[in-house]
Motif scaffolding. Structure first.
Motif, PDB file in Angstrom:
ATOM      1  N   GLN A 538       0.850  -1.202   0.000  1.00  0.00           N
ATOM      2  CA  GLN A 538       0.000   0.000   0.000  1.00  0.00           C
ATOM      3  C   GLN A 538       0.884   1.251   0.000  1.00  0.00           C
ATOM      4  N   LEU A 539       0.612   2.189  -0.949  1.00  0.00           N
ATOM      5  CA  LEU A 539       1.330   3.473  -1.038  1.00  0.00           C
ATOM      6  C   LEU A 539       0.334   4.605  -0.791  1.00  0.00           C
ATOM      7  N   ASP A 540       0.527   5.350   0.314  1.00  0.00           N
ATOM      8  CA  ASP A 540      -0.325   6.503   0.664  1.00  0.00           C
ATOM      9  C   ASP A 540       0.543   7.768   0.601  1.00  0.00           C
ATOM     10  N   ASN A 541       0.129   8.728  -0.228  1.00  0.00           N
ATOM     11  CA  ASN A 541       0.891   9.977  -0.411  1.00  0.00           C
ATOM     12  C   ASN A 541      -0.065  11.156  -0.241  1.00  0.00           C
ATOM     13  N   GLY A 542       0.173  12.004   0.790  1.00  0.00           N
ATOM     14  CA  GLY A 542      -0.687  13.162   1.056  1.00  0.00           C
ATOM     15  C   GLY A 542       0.137  14.436   1.175  1.00  0.00           C
ATOM     16  N   GLN A 543      -0.339  15.520   0.561  1.00  0.00           N
ATOM     17  CA  GLN A 543       0.321  16.823   0.623  1.00  0.00           C
ATOM     18  C   GLN A 543      -0.722  17.899   0.895  1.00  0.00           C
TER      19      GLN A 543
END
Length: 764
Positions: A538-543
């Motif tokens: 799982q890849l979670d990317n938040g900005q």
């Protein structure tokens, strides 16, 4: 022959060497004299040396440089001495500069300016001396004359405002050109003009000269009680189509009010104004809309305005231009721009192989695979490629903050622009019909852009139009022709604010948020609830980023608030323009309020001038034994460093001769500069003496009449002049108040009633 030539050459070389040494000695001596401050001697040394060696370019150059340096030093020193008020020293330095270079224009201009400043300083000194003697009108006239030499001299302007305020409070009839200021009572019915003027002349000492063209049948009907001589004359001449001209303080010329007679008798003055801040065209339009004057002359090159009018009209123009020609408000905008961001990245789990690759291999002895070899391919001749098993254990956390803190000063209603960023080039290609290709480069602003337009109001409020744009480069886009264009991310905000001086407003909420989630799973097994996490990655990317703008206006210069004597100017009638007092004048009533006898006016029985009326309300019947009451009146708000006045108002039912007060007040916030007696104690012409002292940290103030005669009524008892020292809330109040009765035979002073303390906010 050869020996003769050699001898001459040797003599020439020796002469040149001696000459060079002499020039060097002159140059060195002049440098030493310059360093010692002997400017005239240094220039004289170089001049004498150049006279002895006229062909020396070195000495000529040194002389020109030394003279220019000496003039610069002397003028700089003279300017510093002039700024410090050392006029004698400045004059001596400028005289030295003019002796060294008689034609120096700057030294001559400074000498002329210094002479003007001397006259202004002398006028200020004489006005201060007259002010200390209580001669307010004479002091004001000297100040006005001094302002004609230097219209923007701050000390004289402050003294003028102070004198006008004092005259406004002390003289209900205003300043007059006539020597007679006592009020008179007149009662004439269908009387001849000459008879009326004869009666006024015999009772006031004013002489009248009548023009030969005044008709003999002019009749006057007038009924005035307790009126000034000047007001009475104004009404007499204006109601009969006449005009008057004051020849001196006791002589008046009366003539018909016609255009020809005005041209014959009305004095003309040419007055030139050089405006410092206002535009000459706008000033001319302002004057023409306010006054009935001739067309002013305007010189836009020097921002000069010239008028030709009567002296009375010129006085009004001077007052109006002093109010109009003020500096434009300026404000300092303190800005703080923050872009606060955060990023979170999580990559966790098992990543199984997602591809299997089968590759046929050529038989032994062959370098490549052919169609004939395909029939012989077996499992041993097929290569297999499988990606490895990958375990992702990655966690990234980032926080960032971009800060810009510009400060920009701008004038009222002028736009200010700020750009913090880059100019990105964008190239476009243009092909003409004949095949000529040209490139055009345009630039796009990328970064932080702020457009501001402030409007400063008189109450130190500032309205600001704000346009904010924050942009950044995103992706490059390549066109079909090979040119590169840019994708620009931008955020904009525009608003209009109204803030107080020093108030900070924060604009926020421009939020950019991006959240992405990507999963890599093994088919089938990765979809099993809970257990599927063992077969997936799982890849979670938040900005997230937010733009914040904080803006604070600081008013550096604003229009000066006007007091009542400046904001309200009485200028007479439209046909007779002149300065008049704004204070109320005694009204013509059917009874004489001063108690002066009113004698009916007949040719043989003239009314006597009434005794001078009290400038403040005064009771005729005193109520004995009732103590007076005192209260304080002053401004609600002042600024640090500003001088202000606090008025002590008194109501005395019974006759009192003076009072003694003990006041409380924080000396660190404001200090008392001066105490001036009010008109209440001098309403009948008797002088009053003030006193001031500090006992045990408290201010004691007293006023006592010089004669043992009491007065009653209500009015201004005294005025305190204070200066604000630092920011805070200053409170001044009564600790003790005692009044001295007129009849001291009954005992000591009596306690006086007091009002609440006065609170004044001192702003920075």
């Amino acid at each position: 022959m050869k020996h003769v030539f050699t001898w001459r050459l040797a003599v020439l070389v020796l002469t040149l060497g001696v000459s060079g040494c002499a020039i060097q000695r002159i140059h060195s001596a002049a440098d030493e004299e310059l360093a010692a401050g002997k400017y005239e001697t240094a220039v004289g040394t170089l001049e004498a040396g150049f006279k002895d060696h006229p062909d020396s370019t070195e000495l000529r150059s040194a002389l020109l440089k030394a003279r220019a340096e000496v003039i610069t030093r002397l003028i700089t020193a003279a300017t510093a001495a002039r700024t410090q008020g050392q006029f004698d020293q400045a004059e001596e330095l400028l005289a030295r500069a003019q002796r060294i270079e008689p034609g120096n224009l700057r030294a001559r201009e400074l000498s002329q300016a210094l002479a003007i400043e001397r006259r202004v300083a002398s006028a200020q000194s004489r006005a201060q001396e007259l002010l200390s003697k209580g001669q307010l009108g004479d002091a004001l006239r000297i100040v006005v004359e001094g302002l004609k030499d230097s219209p923007r001299q701050p000390d004289l302007l402050a003294m003028q405002r102070d004198l006008e305020r004092r005259l406004r409070e002390s003289k209900p009839f205003g300043s007059r050109l006539l020597a007679e200021s006592r009020p008179v009572s007149l009662d004439f019915r269908d009387a001849n003009l000459r008879t009326v003027l004869d009666v006024v002349s015999r009772n006031s000492g004013i002489n009248f000269v009548l023009d030969k063209d005044i008709r003999n049948d002019v009749r006057v009907n007038i009924y005035m009680v307790n009126a000034s001589v000047e007001d009475a004359l104004d009404l007499i001449v204006s109601s009969n189509q006449l005009a008057k001209k004051v020849l001196d303080e006791r002589t008046i010329l009366v003539y018909p009010n016609t255009l020809e007679k005005q041209r014959e008798f009305q004095e003309q003055v040419i007055r030139v104004f050089y405006l410092a801040s206002a535009d000459a065209k706008g000033a001319a339009a302002f004057l023409k809309s306010m006054l009935k004057i001739k067309e002013p002359f305007i010189d836009e090159r020097s921002n000069m305005l010239a008028l030709r009018e009567s002296p009375e009209a010129i006085q009004v123009v001077e007052r109006l231009l002093a109010l109009y020609d003020t500096g434009e408000p300026e404000v300092m905008l303190e800005l703080e721009v923050l872009e606060v961001g955060a990023s979170r990245l999580t990559d966790l789990g098992l990543k199984f192989p997602d591809t299997v690759t089968f590759t046929p291999l050529p038989p032994d002895g062959f370098s490549s695979l052919t169609v004939a070899n395909l029939r012989n391919i077996t499992g041993d001749r097929v290569g297999v490629s499988v990606a490895g098993l990958l375990l992702n254990l990655k966690r990234e956390v980032g926080d960032f903050e971009v800060l810009a803190n510009p400060r920009i000063r701008t004038k009222n209603k002028e736009k200010a622009k700020i750009l913090v960023g880059n100019k990105v080039p964008v190239i476009t290609t243009t092909t003409s019909q004949n095949g000529f290709v040209s490139d055009n480069v345009n630039y796009i602003d990328v970064g932080l852009k702020l457009d501001l337009e402030p409007v400063v109001y008189a109450d130190d409020d500032v309205m600001i139009k704000v346009n904010l744009e924050v942009s950044s480069l995103a992706d490059q886009v390549k066109t079909s022709t090979g040119l590169i264009a840019y994708q620009i991310q931008t955020r904009n905000a525009g608003t209009t604010l109204r803030l107080r001086d020093g108030e900070t407003q924060v604009l926020a909420g421009l939020i950019s948020r991006e959240q992405r989630s990507t999963s890599s799973r093994l088919p089938g097994a990765g979809d099993i609830p809970v257990l599927g996490r063992l077969f997936s990655s799982q890849l979670d990317n938040g900005q997230r980023s937010e733009l914040v703008l904080a803006i604070t206006p600081r008013v550096l210069r604003n229009v000066r608030p006007l007091d009542a004597s400046e904001a309200e100017i009485w200028i007479g009638t439209e046909n007779q323009t002149r300065l008049r007092s704004t204070t109320s004048r005694p009204a013509a009533t059917s009874s004489d309020t001063t108690g002066a006898p009113k004698v009916p006016a007949t040719p043989g029985n003239a009314p006597a001038p009434a005794v001078g009326s009290a400038p403040l309300a005064r009771g005729t019947d005193a109520s004995p034994g009732i103590p007076p009451t005192l209260r304080l009146n002053g401004p609600a708000q002042v600024k640090v460093g500003q001088e202000f006045s606090v008025l002590m108002e008194i109501t005395a039912p019974s006759d009192i001769r003076g009072f003694s007060l003990k006041l409380s007040g924080d000396e660190t916030l404001a200090t008392v500069i001066d105490v001036t007696p009010g008109l209440f104690f001098s309403q009948d012409g008797v002088a009053a003496v003030p006193s001031r002292s500090v006992v045990d940290g408290a201010l004691q103030v007293g006023v006592m009449r010089q004669q043992p005669i009491g007065v009653n009524g209500s009015g201004a008892a005294a005025m305190l002049r204070l200066k604000a020292l630092k920011e805070g809330r200053y409170e001044i109040g009564f600790i003790r108040a005692e009044a001295t009765p007129a009849d001291t035979s009954t005992g000591a002073s009596m306690n006086a009633g007091t009002g609440p303390p006065l609170q004044i906010d001192i702003k920075p």
